[in-house]
Enzyme design. Structure first.
Site, PDB file in Angstrom:
ATOM      1  N   ARG A   1     -19.581  -2.307  16.339  1.00  0.00           N
ATOM      2  CA  ARG A   1     -18.629  -3.286  16.053  1.00  0.00           C
ATOM      3  C   ARG A   1     -17.415  -3.538  16.974  1.00  0.00           C
ATOM      4  NH1 ARG A   1     -21.436  -5.884  11.973  1.00  0.00           N
ATOM      5  NH2 ARG A   1     -22.757  -4.616  10.586  1.00  0.00           N
TER       6      ARG A   1
ATOM      7  N   CYS B   1       0.888  -1.162   0.015  1.00  0.00           N
ATOM      8  CA  CYS B   1       0.144  -0.096   0.088  1.00  0.00           C
ATOM      9  C   CYS B   1       0.825   1.354  -0.140  1.00  0.00           C
ATOM     10  CB  CYS B   1      -0.909  -0.104   1.247  1.00  0.00           C
ATOM     11  SG  CYS B   1      -1.915   1.317   1.228  1.00  0.00           S
TER      12      CYS B   1
ATOM     13  N   CYS C   1       0.254   4.886   6.674  1.00  0.00           N
ATOM     14  CA  CYS C   1      -0.328   4.948   8.150  1.00  0.00           C
ATOM     15  C   CYS C   1       0.501   4.199   9.268  1.00  0.00           C
ATOM     16  CB  CYS C   1      -1.726   4.115   7.752  1.00  0.00           C
ATOM     17  SG  CYS C   1      -2.685   4.654   6.783  1.00  0.00           S
TER      18      CYS C   1
ATOM     19  N   CYS D   1     -19.314  -6.481   2.695  1.00  0.00           N
ATOM     20  CA  CYS D   1     -18.863  -4.911   2.941  1.00  0.00           C
ATOM     21  C   CYS D   1     -17.415  -5.237   2.085  1.00  0.00           C
ATOM     22  CB  CYS D   1     -18.587  -4.783   4.465  1.00  0.00           C
ATOM     23  SG  CYS D   1     -17.946  -3.325   4.876  1.00  0.00           S
TER      24      CYS D   1
ATOM     25  N   CYS E   1     -16.633  -9.441   4.701  1.00  0.00           N
ATOM     26  CA  CYS E   1     -16.031  -8.115   4.532  1.00  0.00           C
ATOM     27  C   CYS E   1     -14.623  -8.345   3.647  1.00  0.00           C
ATOM     28  CB  CYS E   1     -15.805  -7.424   5.631  1.00  0.00           C
ATOM     29  SG  CYS E   1     -17.040  -7.285   6.820  1.00  0.00           S
TER      30      CYS E   1
ATOM     31  N   CYS F   1      -0.106   0.655  10.635  1.00  0.00           N
ATOM     32  CA  CYS F   1      -0.409  -0.422   9.683  1.00  0.00           C
ATOM     33  C   CYS F   1       0.886  -1.144   9.022  1.00  0.00           C
ATOM     34  CB  CYS F   1      -1.135   0.027   8.251  1.00  0.00           C
ATOM     35  SG  CYS F   1      -1.910  -1.419   7.438  1.00  0.00           S
TER      36      CYS F   1
ATOM     37  N   CYS G   1     -19.917   2.294   7.031  1.00  0.00           N
ATOM     38  CA  CYS G   1     -19.014   1.445   8.110  1.00  0.00           C
ATOM     39  C   CYS G   1     -17.837   2.350   8.381  1.00  0.00           C
ATOM     40  CB  CYS G   1     -18.638  -0.049   7.695  1.00  0.00           C
ATOM     41  SG  CYS G   1     -17.910  -0.943   9.118  1.00  0.00           S
TER      42      CYS G   1
END
Length: 393
Positions: free
Chosen positions: A309, A97, A101, A177, A143, A104, A237
């Site tokens: 959640r 990616c 972040c 999702c 998901c 992550c 979400c």
């Protein structure tokens, strides 16, 4: 005397509790209303988007047991407290990616330090078979996460495969999702036409602290994608992560952002940081169970119709900690061995926990109190039929 038993009012400085008639989980018709001697606060259970920072802070800073009691009562207005949805999250494209972040492990900026290898997008049938196994294990929402900045990064071919996968998984009778990064309005519409139930796009933290989390995108970028998703008729979400080094004021800021969106998210994931070795946040102290419970209870009161959640970080919680989270208003967990790239709770332990607490799974497409049209549309239509319907409206 009977009337007093059926309509009981207890007075305490700053609190008012009215218990209604009836039996069952939804028998409480009027519930705790936080007030003070000068200004009456909002009625708990009222869905509103005009929360002020002071009001959110007042909720957040309440004594923990009173906060949980208050949230538990709100929870029973719109939700069956025995129902907890089981969801499965699959990383369909791991690593590589371009975002940075700091929490992550999938960022290409420190892939050498984390040892995360970039993979190709999984084959459609491979993802489909994973969804079949998830359904057989009791999950009702599937998901899919791809480590992309957004579909525009990878082009139409790979995004088209995701759209086809959404259609196939939806045909299983499961809610679907995805979390694919930033979307254009056209991409959001394509996902809706494919049958997507919800789109995950977390705000992570407050606007003020966001630059400490990532510098490759802006907070306004996140809000823009949520706008595109909402306008496409897909349920949102969106939640956050606690334990990123933020202050309590930042947690209040996060919940203020979520609770003042034009529509409350259908789902609000509350994540605890799972500190991954090799990431810039590897040495961050993980939040305590009580901190997590406080955040769950706050989310439940501010966004009473939303699903709250209980997400990443659950492995660190004991059975009693999880029970307190459910009492405070959490009504969803992720099941399965992994959450993207981190370990998750054992399915057998979850089954035992459900049995001990008297919980039951939430069926797919049981009507949601909140969310967009995609959450209340159990009948699958293929993309062509959806497009014809969209044109005719």
């Amino acid at each position: 005397m009977a009337g007093r038993r059926n309509h009981m009012r207890t007075a305490k400085k700053g609190w008012d509790v009215v218990l209604g008639r009836g039996t069952g989980w939804n028998a409480v018709h009027t519930i705790p209303c936080r007030t003070d001697e000068t200004t009456k606060g909002p009625t708990d259970g009222q869905v509103r988007n005009d929360w002020t920072r002071e009001q959110v802070a007042d909720v957040f800073h309440a004594p923990l047991l009173e906060l949980v009691h208050r949230a538990a009562n709100v929870h029973r207005i719109y939700h069956d407290p025995r129902q907890v949805q089981k969801c499965t999250l699959l990383s369909i494209k791991t690593g590589g990616c371009p975002e940075n972040c700091n929490y992550c492990s999938q960022s290409s900026h420190w892939s050498k330090e984390t040892g995360t290898k970039a993979t190709k997008l999984m084959a459609i049938d491979e993802i489909y078979q994973a969804a079949v196994r998830a359904k057989e294990a009791g999950s009702t929402r599937f998901c899919m996460g791809a480590a992309w900045r957004g579909p525009s990064q990878v082009g139409k071919g790979q995004f088209g495969r995701v759209l086809e996968t959404v259609k196939k998984v939806r045909a299983l009778g499961m809610e679907v999702c995805t979390t694919l990064g930033m979307l254009t309005p056209e991409q959001a519409q394509q996902l809706r036409l494919a049958g997507l139930t919800a789109y995950n796009h977390n705000l992570d933290t407050s606007p003020e602290y966001y630059e400490k989390v990532t510098t490759t995108r802006k907070y306004s970028d996140r809000l823009e994608t949520l706008k595109h998703v909402r306008e496409a008729g897909i349920s949102i979400c969106s939640g956050g992560i606690i334990g990123l080094g933020e202050e309590e004021t930042d947690r209040i800021g996060l919940f203020l952002q979520l609770a003042t969106l034009p529509e409350h998210p259908e789902s609000v994931p509350v994540n605890s940081l799972v500190a991954v070795p090799g990431t810039p946040f590897e040495d961050h102290k993980e939040p305590t169970a009580f901190e997590l419970v406080r955040c769950i209870a706050t989310a439940r009161i501010l966004m009473p119709k939303s699903m709250v959640r209980l997400s990443a970080g659950r492995m660190k919680l004991g059975a009693s900690d999880q029970a307190m989270c459910f009492l405070a208003g959490a009504n969803s967990i992720f099941s399965g061995d992994e959450l993207l790239t981190t370990k998750n709770n054992d399915e057998h332990e979850d089954a035992m926990l459900f049995q001990q607490l008297g919980l039951e799974g939430r069926p797919a497409f049981l009507p949601y109190s909140g969310g967009g049209p995609s959450s209340s549309d159990p009948d699958f239509e293929d993309a062509e039929e959806r497009e014809e319907n969209a044109v005719s409206q």
